[in-house]
Design a protein around this motif. Structure first.
Motif, short mmCIF file in Angstrom:
data_model
loop_
_atom_site.label_atom_id
_atom_site.label_comp_id
_atom_site.label_asym_id
_atom_site.label_seq_id
_atom_site.Cartn_x
_atom_site.Cartn_y
_atom_site.Cartn_z
N PRO A 185 0.82 -1.21 0.00
CA PRO A 185 0.00 0.00 0.00
C PRO A 185 0.86 1.26 0.00
CG PRO A 185 0.13 -0.90 2.21
CD PRO A 185 0.83 -1.89 1.31
N PRO A 186 0.31 2.37 -0.52
CA PRO A 186 1.02 3.64 -0.39
C PRO A 186 1.25 3.97 1.08
CG PRO A 186 -0.87 3.84 -1.87
CD PRO A 186 -0.99 2.53 -1.21
N VAL A 187 2.36 4.59 1.40
CA VAL A 187 2.70 4.90 2.79
C VAL A 187 1.60 5.72 3.45
CG1 VAL A 187 4.30 6.17 4.27
CG2 VAL A 187 5.18 4.68 2.48
N ASP A 188 1.06 6.70 2.73
CA ASP A 188 0.07 7.59 3.34
C ASP A 188 -1.30 6.93 3.48
OD1 ASP A 188 1.78 9.75 3.74
OD2 ASP A 188 1.56 10.42 1.68
N ALA A 189 -1.47 5.74 2.91
CA ALA A 189 -2.72 4.98 3.13
C ALA A 189 -2.68 4.26 4.48
CB ALA A 189 -2.92 3.97 2.01
N VAL A 190 -1.51 4.18 5.09
CA VAL A 190 -1.33 3.45 6.35
C VAL A 190 -1.50 4.41 7.52
CG1 VAL A 190 0.21 1.98 7.71
CG2 VAL A 190 0.26 1.88 5.20
N ARG A 191 -2.72 4.46 8.06
CA ARG A 191 -2.99 5.24 9.27
C ARG A 191 -3.04 4.23 10.42
NH1 ARG A 191 -6.28 7.91 5.40
NH2 ARG A 191 -8.15 6.76 6.01
N ILE A 192 -2.00 4.22 11.22
CA ILE A 192 -1.82 3.14 12.19
C ILE A 192 -2.95 3.10 13.20
CG2 ILE A 192 -0.28 2.21 13.97
CD1 ILE A 192 2.08 3.25 12.40
N GLU A 193 -3.45 4.25 13.63
CA GLU A 193 -4.53 4.24 14.64
C GLU A 193 -5.79 3.57 14.09
OE1 GLU A 193 -5.27 7.98 12.26
OE2 GLU A 193 -3.52 6.89 13.01
N GLU A 194 -6.07 3.72 12.79
CA GLU A 194 -7.25 3.07 12.21
C GLU A 194 -7.03 1.56 12.08
OE1 GLU A 194 -8.88 4.92 8.74
OE2 GLU A 194 -8.52 6.94 9.49
N MET A 195 -5.80 1.16 11.85
CA MET A 195 -5.50 -0.27 11.81
C MET A 195 -5.69 -0.90 13.19
SD MET A 195 -2.21 -0.27 9.26
CE MET A 195 -2.08 -2.05 9.29
N ILE A 196 -5.20 -0.22 14.22
CA ILE A 196 -5.36 -0.72 15.59
C ILE A 196 -6.84 -0.79 15.95
CG2 ILE A 196 -4.92 -0.22 18.02
CD1 ILE A 196 -2.28 1.11 17.13
N ASN A 197 -7.58 0.26 15.63
CA ASN A 197 -8.98 0.35 16.03
C ASN A 197 -9.93 -0.48 15.17
OD1 ASN A 197 -9.04 2.12 18.37
ND2 ASN A 197 -8.25 3.71 17.01
N TYR A 198 -9.41 -1.14 14.15
CA TYR A 198 -10.24 -2.03 13.35
C TYR A 198 -10.74 -3.21 14.19
CZ TYR A 198 -11.59 -5.26 9.61
OH TYR A 198 -12.29 -6.13 8.81
N PHE A 199 -9.96 -3.60 15.19
CA PHE A 199 -10.25 -4.80 15.96
C PHE A 199 -11.01 -4.47 17.25
CE2 PHE A 199 -6.54 -5.48 13.37
CZ PHE A 199 -6.81 -6.69 12.76
N ASP A 200 -11.78 -5.46 17.71
CA ASP A 200 -12.50 -5.34 18.97
C ASP A 200 -11.57 -5.69 20.12
OD1 ASP A 200 -14.91 -4.62 17.77
OD2 ASP A 200 -15.50 -6.71 17.49
N TYR A 201 -11.75 -4.98 21.24
CA TYR A 201 -10.96 -5.25 22.44
C TYR A 201 -11.90 -5.42 23.63
CZ TYR A 201 -7.22 -3.70 19.35
OH TYR A 201 -6.36 -3.58 18.29
N ASP A 202 -11.46 -6.21 24.59
CA ASP A 202 -12.31 -6.57 25.72
C ASP A 202 -12.11 -5.61 26.89
OD1 ASP A 202 -14.19 -8.03 27.11
OD2 ASP A 202 -12.72 -9.50 27.86
#
Length: 618
Positions: A185-202
């Protein structure tokens, strides 16, 4: 003699007429595993031809000496597949330009040559996406806002950090789309906070008067020796489906010419049908479509009239330019006419973001969205497609509209957004949620927020109720990770600066306390413009990484993956191998398989980016 020649010729031609044939059957699908109808299936260099049905299935009789089948469709890149001894096959086509091969099918038939020529004029896919023998496609015009990665801040100079929450998850599914297509992917397509928040947490549910709970953990950084990780989790209150307020929804659908591809309008229809299945009698839905002009496709209809709503969706067809501005104005007009004072009033815009007709400027469009937001009508945006995808535009619209931003790359993602996360996607439990952290210089020498670059706020904006921020829906969680350099640790990430003359920067001068930091959260109730403040002090107590929650362990694996995708200067000893082992140890329940899918995605990236992997230290 003539009679013998005639007999020989007859025998010669009859031999060709009697060449044995075999039947090849199979299915044709796109990259999202959706069937493609009306694909022309032909024998390369021959005349045999067939077409796929509505289920993407075909059957074609070919001479036994045939070596290649050609699959052609106006909206996809032509694919050539070598025949083997197998009598069945499954073929995948990439969305884009259908280009004739070096040896066009049935070259002796002028009509077929014209068809192939017309295919070559169609809209193309990203230039780096190749399939079969095709090597030409139009340039990729996707657009992303630039990200300047957060660096370390000296606590003695800047002890306070402020940002808006982000529950968008679009970056992860968009990155997944690139990787599944065999492309980094293009570097600027990688928003790390959105990748982290894609998943559910308990995280624990709120138990007090606030609709949000705060959770914090402190441990060692897995990729930078001597450094620490601060993991902060916010959990929004979950409201049961039967207690959700009635909805006044307007589907605003982009049906411009750029939406023709199978992973755009056809996928959009399937996705919205999943949402329709969740609606109740008290919910109302309208549909506005826009292309060269905008129009109402479906007047406000109760949610229990599902067949009528789905029929309106099925009747949508792509074509024309993009009057996005006109469509948004019409959608807001419908939402206002059916406004529910105690309900959920929301426009759901579905598009590839390629606005080019309508309101004269982006600034004017954003001001319209901000104005309507203040009146209680929110805007969520769902992105589709590739090649001309305008992520930067879509993200901004959703941010200004107090709504979510999702990217749907397949029907499974549509189910996640519109079925599993139905309440969180549509129903806001807290708006304008801001986080502010004050670090104690007695324990923290420097800190760095991983991601959230486009969510940063000025410290004074934390108290400004006029300043817009992110919203949290029912059951939503928000995760943020800081990397911390403790007092006394030397690090190459710290540049030399002069000590402040008039400020207390020496830990011995500050006073003894075991508090490392204080997390402050400010939010507004959905029907109020006055913010509420609460906080959580966090002590300077670090646990071993292996003793931390699986939520922290998995979230840090996703963060590490993001650092690798961005080739971050702060990646330290990160590696795909470490990400995989760390994530596999923190699957937890993983009922829907998203965490295991993440590991498969990292393995795919490892194969694509193998040369970098071998150069990194473990």
């Amino acid at each position: 003699m003539k009679g013998k020649i005639v007999i020989l010729l007859a025998l010669f031609f009859s031999a060709f007429a009697l060449v044995p044939e075999r039947v090849i059957t199979g299915t044709v699908q796109d990259v999202h595993q959706l069937p493609i109808s009306d694909v022309i299936v032909s024998v390369r260099g021959g005349k045999a031809k067939a077409k796929t049905d509505s289920a993407g299935k075909f059957s074609i009789a070919v001479p036994v000496y045939s070596k290649m089948l050609v699959f052609t469709h106006a909206g996809f890149i032509t694919n050539e597949v070598k025949l083997t001894s197998a009598s069945t096959m499954s073929v995948t086509l990439m969305a884009g330009q259908a280009i004739p091969t070096e040896e066009p099918v049935a070259r002796d038939q002028q009509s077929e040559s014209l068809v192939l020529h017309s295919f070559s004029k169609m809209a193309a896919a990203p230039s780096s996406v190749l399939q079969g023998n095709v090597s030409r496609a139009r340039p990729n015009t996707e657009n992303y806002n630039p990200i300047n990665e957060n660096g370390f801040q000296f606590t003695g100079h800047d002890p306070v950090t402020t940002f808006s929450v982000d529950v968008d998850r679009a970056a992860y599914s968009n990155v997944r789309r690139f990787l599944n297509a065999g492309q980094m992917p293009p570097v600027d397509a990688v928003r790390i906070e959105e990748m982290i928040n894609y998943f559910d947490y308990d995280y624990p549910q709120p138990t007090g008067t606030h609709p949000i709970s705060i959770h914090a953990e402190f441990t060692n950084s897995p990729w930078n020796d001597g450094l620490k990780l601060l993991h902060i989790g916010l959990q929004g209150k979950t409201v049961s489906a039967e207690n959700l307020p009635a909805s006044n929804l307007v589907f605003l659908v982009d049906v411009s010419g750029s939406m023709m591809d199978e992973n755009k309008l056809p996928l959009l229809k399937q996705a919205f049908k999943l949402l329709v299945d969740q609606l109740r009698t008290e919910d109302k839905i309208s549909i506005v479509a826009y292309a060269g002009a905008a129009g109402v496709v479906l007047e406000p209809t109760p949610g229990n009239e599902k067949m009528k709503i789905k029929e309106a969706l099925d009747n949508l067809e792509a074509g024309g330019s993009t009057a996005g501005g006109e469509g948004i104005e019409m959608a807001y007009k419908l939402a206002k006419e059916n406004f529910l004072p105690k309900g959920n009033n929301r426009i759901i815009l579905a598009t590839d973001g390629d606005f080019n007709v309508g309101i004269s400027s982006e600034g004017e469009l954003l001001r319209l969205i901000e104005e309507k937001r203040k009146g209680g009508t929110f805007l969520s945006v769902v992105g589709f497609g590739m090649g001309n995808y305008k992520d930067s535009h879509i993200e901004t619209l959703a941010d200004k509209g107090n709504g979510n931003y999702a990217y749907i790359d397949n029907i499974q993602e549509a189910r996640k957004v519109f079925v599993q996360e139905f309440g969180g996607t549509l129903f806001t439990i807290a708006k304008d949620v801001k986080i502010q952290i004050e670090f104690n210089p007695a324990h923290v020498q420097a800190y760095r927020l991983i991601g959230y670059e486009n969510r940063a706020l000025k410290n004074e904006e934390f108290h400004d109720d006029k300043k817009d921020a992110g919203d949290m829906g029912s059951g939503h969680s928000v995760t943020a990770i800081y990397e911390i350099i403790p007092v006394g640790i030397k690090s190459s990430f710290l540049s030399q600066t002069d000590a402040l003359k008039y400020q207390k920067t020496d830990a011995s001068e500050i006073g003894k306390t075991d508090e490392m930091l204080t997390v402050k959260v400010r939010y507004k109730n959905p029907d109020n413009e006055k913010s509420v403040l609460f906080d959580l002090p966090v002590k300077n107590v670090s646990k071993a990484f292996s003793a931390c929650s699986q939520d922290l362990q998995f979230a840090s694996a996703v963060a590490e993956f993001g650092l690798l995708l961005r080739n971050s200067e702060y990646k330290g000893t990160s590696s795909y191998h470490h990400v995989i082992s760390q994530a596999k140890a923190a699957f937890g329940k993983d009922d829907e398989g998203y965490r295991s899918e993440f590991v498969r995605l990292v393995k795919t990236t490892q194969a694509l980016d193998g040369r970098k992997e071998t150069a990194r230290k473990e």
